[in-house]
Design an enzyme around this catalytic site. Structure first.
Site: not given
Length: 777
Positions: A601-602, A488, A357-358
């Protein structure tokens, strides 16, 4: 974090050879041209630690998934982009002694990746065990003008001896992926042929039966004269080449030129590959190295004219943005709608080199602004072509009626990610596919894509969300259970705010798109509805009900959106209180400890706010940013850019700059201790976004470009070009003024610092910020 790359505006420079850094450098000095590429490996023998990598776009192998126990709907394989035949090989022996930098004493070592002109140069002096010294200068590139070829100029000069040097230019097809299960090799030989000065080998992938013919031809020059050599032919299983001895004199240079090609059955009939490969090799050989290099420089000059960002006053920032743009342009050209952008591009094997999906979330904005609109459209069409597989993927998980779940990882549309908490639960990826369609339409103004292709995708995605939610009798709202959000470091949680929000948005966008297509072209809509067996009244009513009754977790006391139900049950520790010795936590902590922590994580909640910032007021954005950024460890390459953009919007200039450097120099400085596996190609588009959407504050509202810029403290100015709806705009931002030049004949409406202007074709608008004065030219 490493800091050994010399700062330079146009070059990536390494001086001195440190074997411990070699695999990192192999990633950093990778080359590609959208069709083929390879890591920055040495041409000559190297017996030290290395990750040999040559890659052909779109060629893959379905490696058997290894799991302890099977699950219903689990992918049967993990698609791996394969390490292909090594075409760069040139063994060198000095009076029978092999040149090997692992066993030699090395001085004056220098590697330079010339990003402006698109080639790699390496030089060194090696003292062999015998004491003999030779100087080597090697130059190579993957041609942009002919994306099936690569060229090498390998110059050797004996320093303290005269004698014999043996050259062995070769193609090695007996290669393997570092990440192959059970050490399996994925290629079978089809044919091989060695001629007087050229060699060809054709390999076929197991299972998928792709065929690639790799060929090369050499020429030798001494003292400026072409030398005819009588070469011994090397012709053995999966290996072809030549060996020849050359008498050399101290301080006189000998140059070996190697011209190579990779020709794939993706583009040609298999029975024609060898003949076509020979034609390509002979053509490039006839043109010669210097002419091909001149073409390379010209092609890269064109690419930079479209996509360069110029930063004055900060060499580290300038080098970083160009490195990221260079790698993006090497990886994907947009000329082939069958191809996509793997997270590692042509720089490594990790993640399988497949589509994530990046692409939709990070890469589409870059290509929208720096290339013809057809390039971004091809990225969308890539997903449309795989819609049937997305429906099959959903069916395997129990969904019906044409519901589509696009894969987390794919190369042909089938899901091939082999971790259950991602495969089954990171379903927010569907939202990124829909958002890319919206983003494309909003930016280009091209509504035809939705009518022709996009609406069918949006309906499939909406059907998925309508089945994936369930009604909570306790909350009297719809909930989404058992998911993994962008963060994640949380698995199998309920009501991830971002997932719930983008699911609802997808349903609303599908409803709006249905109405738009139906009103604009009712016949087309009726045909599509009939083909999809779309029950307009029933399905639209259900979708609207979900949109109106979706549950979004909040903490009203803190004024924030909760990442998921129960997030505040975690011990709330800030990243600033986490000892440096404990980071990165994904390499220092157990998975159990990570899952129980509050660390992120992000960007997760902030990912949603970035996508849909118009839906939130400034103070809501500020509260959520302040809360979540303090808990984010940025151990995903996709994280810092989102934070940079939001920090810039909030006026957090130091934080925006900090996050920009982190995203832009992520690989150059090896922030997360993982560059040796390959570069983070897709997140590199986020570096561009950090400058253009962050510091320049560029947005699209109501068909107009908006700019709300500021300049980081170290910078004197920055500038870039933007393609927007047929207009090419050059944007220059200084502390004193903002200047935008329309380099096309197309009029465009723009808003600068909240003031609107019509910038006519070939006109200039200049806003003097301090005096609030507009100067027109």
């Amino acid at each position: 974090m490493k800091d050994y790359i010399i700062k330079d505006e146009w070059n990536i420079i390494e001086e001195g050879f440190d074997p411990a850094l070699n695999k990192i450098s192999e990633s950093l000095f990778s080359l590609g041209n959208g069709r083929m590429g390879q890591r920055g490996n040495f041409e000559e023998t190297y017996s030290g630690e290395t990750l040999q990598g040559n890659y052909i776009a779109g060629v893959y192998y379905p490696d058997k998934t290894r799991v302890g126990w099977w699950k219903n709907g689990y992918p049967e394989y993990f698609a791996k982009v394969l390490n292909a035949a090594n075409w760069i090989g040139i063994d060198v022996q000095v009076d029978g002694e092999t040149l090997d930098l692992h066993t030699s004493t090395v001085k004056n070592f220098k590697r330079v990746l010339n990003m402006k002109e698109g080639f790699l140069q390496r030089s060194f002096v090696a003292t062999l065990v015998s004491g003999k010294q030779i100087a080597v200068e090697a130059t190579r590139f993957c041609s942009i003008s002919n994306d099936e070829v690569g060229l090498i100029k390998y110059a050797v000069t004996p320093i303290n001896f005269s004698g014999t040097i043996t050259f062995k230019p070769f193609i090695d097809g007996d290669i393997a992926n570092q990440d192959s299960n059970y050490d399996e090799k994925f290629w079978d030989e089809v044919s091989r042929e060695v001629l007087a000065d050229s060699a060809y080998i054709t390999l076929r992938t197991k299972k998928t039966a792709f065929e690639v013919c790799t060929g090369s031809k050499f020429a030798l020059v001494q003292n400026g004269k072409l030398i005819n050599v009588q070469a011994q032919q090397i012709n053995k299983e999966k290996f072809v080449g030549h060996s020849f001895d050359i008498a050399v004199i101290a301080n006189e240079e000998t140059i070996l030129y190697k011209y190579a090609a990779n020709v794939s059955s993706q583009n040609y009939a298999k029975d024609k590959l060898v003949a076509l490969c020979k034609e390509v090799v002979e053509e490039v050989f006839a043109q010669g190295f210097d002419k091909m290099l001149a073409q390379q420089k010209e092609a890269w000059a064109h690419k930079w004219s479209e996509s360069d960002i110029v930063i004055e006053g900060d060499v580290a920032a300038q080098q970083a943005i160009r490195f990221n743009i260079f790698q993006l342009n090497q990886t994907y050209t947009g000329e082939d709608a069958r191809l996509n952008i793997g997270p590692k591009g042509f720089t490594g094997e990790k993640y399988g080199g497949s589509t994530y999906w990046d692409t939709e979330a990070y890469c589409v904005p870059f290509y929208l602004s720096t290339a013809d609109a057809q390039v971004a459209r091809n990225l969308l069409f890539y997903r449309y072509q795989q819609l049937g597989k997305a429906i099959e993927n959903a069916e395997k998980l129990g969904f019906i009626n044409g519901a589509a779940l696009f894969p987390m990882v794919t190369i042909n549309g089938e899901e091939c990610h082999n971790e259950w908490e991602i495969t089954f639960e990171e379903i927010h990826r569907n939202g990124a596919i829909a958002y890319a369609i919206y983003n494309y339409t909003r930016y280009t103004g091209d509504a035809t894509y939705v009518k022709e292709y996009g609406l069918e995708v949006l309906i499939g995605i909406a059907r998925f969300w309508a089945q994936r939610v369930n009604w909570s009798a306790d909350k009297l709202q719809y909930v989404i259970l058992g998911v993994t959000g962008p963060n994640e470091y949380e698995n199998n949680i309920n009501n991830n705010w971002y997932t719930n929000y983008i699911a609802s948005w997808c349903l609303q966008y599908a409803l709006e798109s249905i109405d738009a297509v139906k009103s604009g072209d009712p016949d087309s809509f009726d045909k599509l509805a009939k083909r999809l067996q779309f029950n307009e009244s029933t399905e639209k009513e259900k979708w609207s009900h979900i949109v109106d009754h979706m549950y979004y977790p909040e903490d009203k006391h803190l004024g924030i959106y909760l990442q998921q139900d129960g997030y505040m049950d975690k011990e709330q520790v800030l990243v600033r209180d986490l000892p440096a010795s404990q980071r990165p936590i994904n390499q220092k902590w157990s998975w159990d400890r990570i899952l129980r922590s509050c660390f992120i994580k992000q960007a997760d909640v902030l990912q949603g706010i970035y996508f849909f910032e118009d839906k939130f007021d400034q103070e809501a954005i500020r509260r959520n940013f302040d809360f979540y950024e303090a808990r984010t460890v940025h151990e995903s390459s996709l994280s810092p850019c989102v934070h940079a953009i939001l920090a810039a919007k909030l006026g957090y200039e130091e934080k925006a700059y900090e996050m920009y450097l982190r995203t832009s120099r992520l690989d150059l400085d090896d922030y997360n201790n993982d560059t040796e596996d390959g570069l983070h190609i897709t997140s590199m588009a986020g570096t561009w976004m950090s400058v253009v959407q962050g510091f320049a504050g560029m947005r699209v509202h109501d068909g107009q470009l908006h700019f709300n810029p500021f300049i980081p403290g170290k910078w004197k100015s920055f500038s870039f070009n933007i393609n927007f709806r047929g207009a090419l705009l050059s944007v220059e931002i200084k502390k004193e003024y903002v200047r935008i030049i329309n380099r096309s004949g197309v009029d465009v409406s723009i808003v600068i610092l909240k003031n609107g202007y019509v910038l006519k074709g070939n006109d200039i608008v200049e806003i003097h910020v301090r005096e609030e004065e507009v100067v027109r030219h």
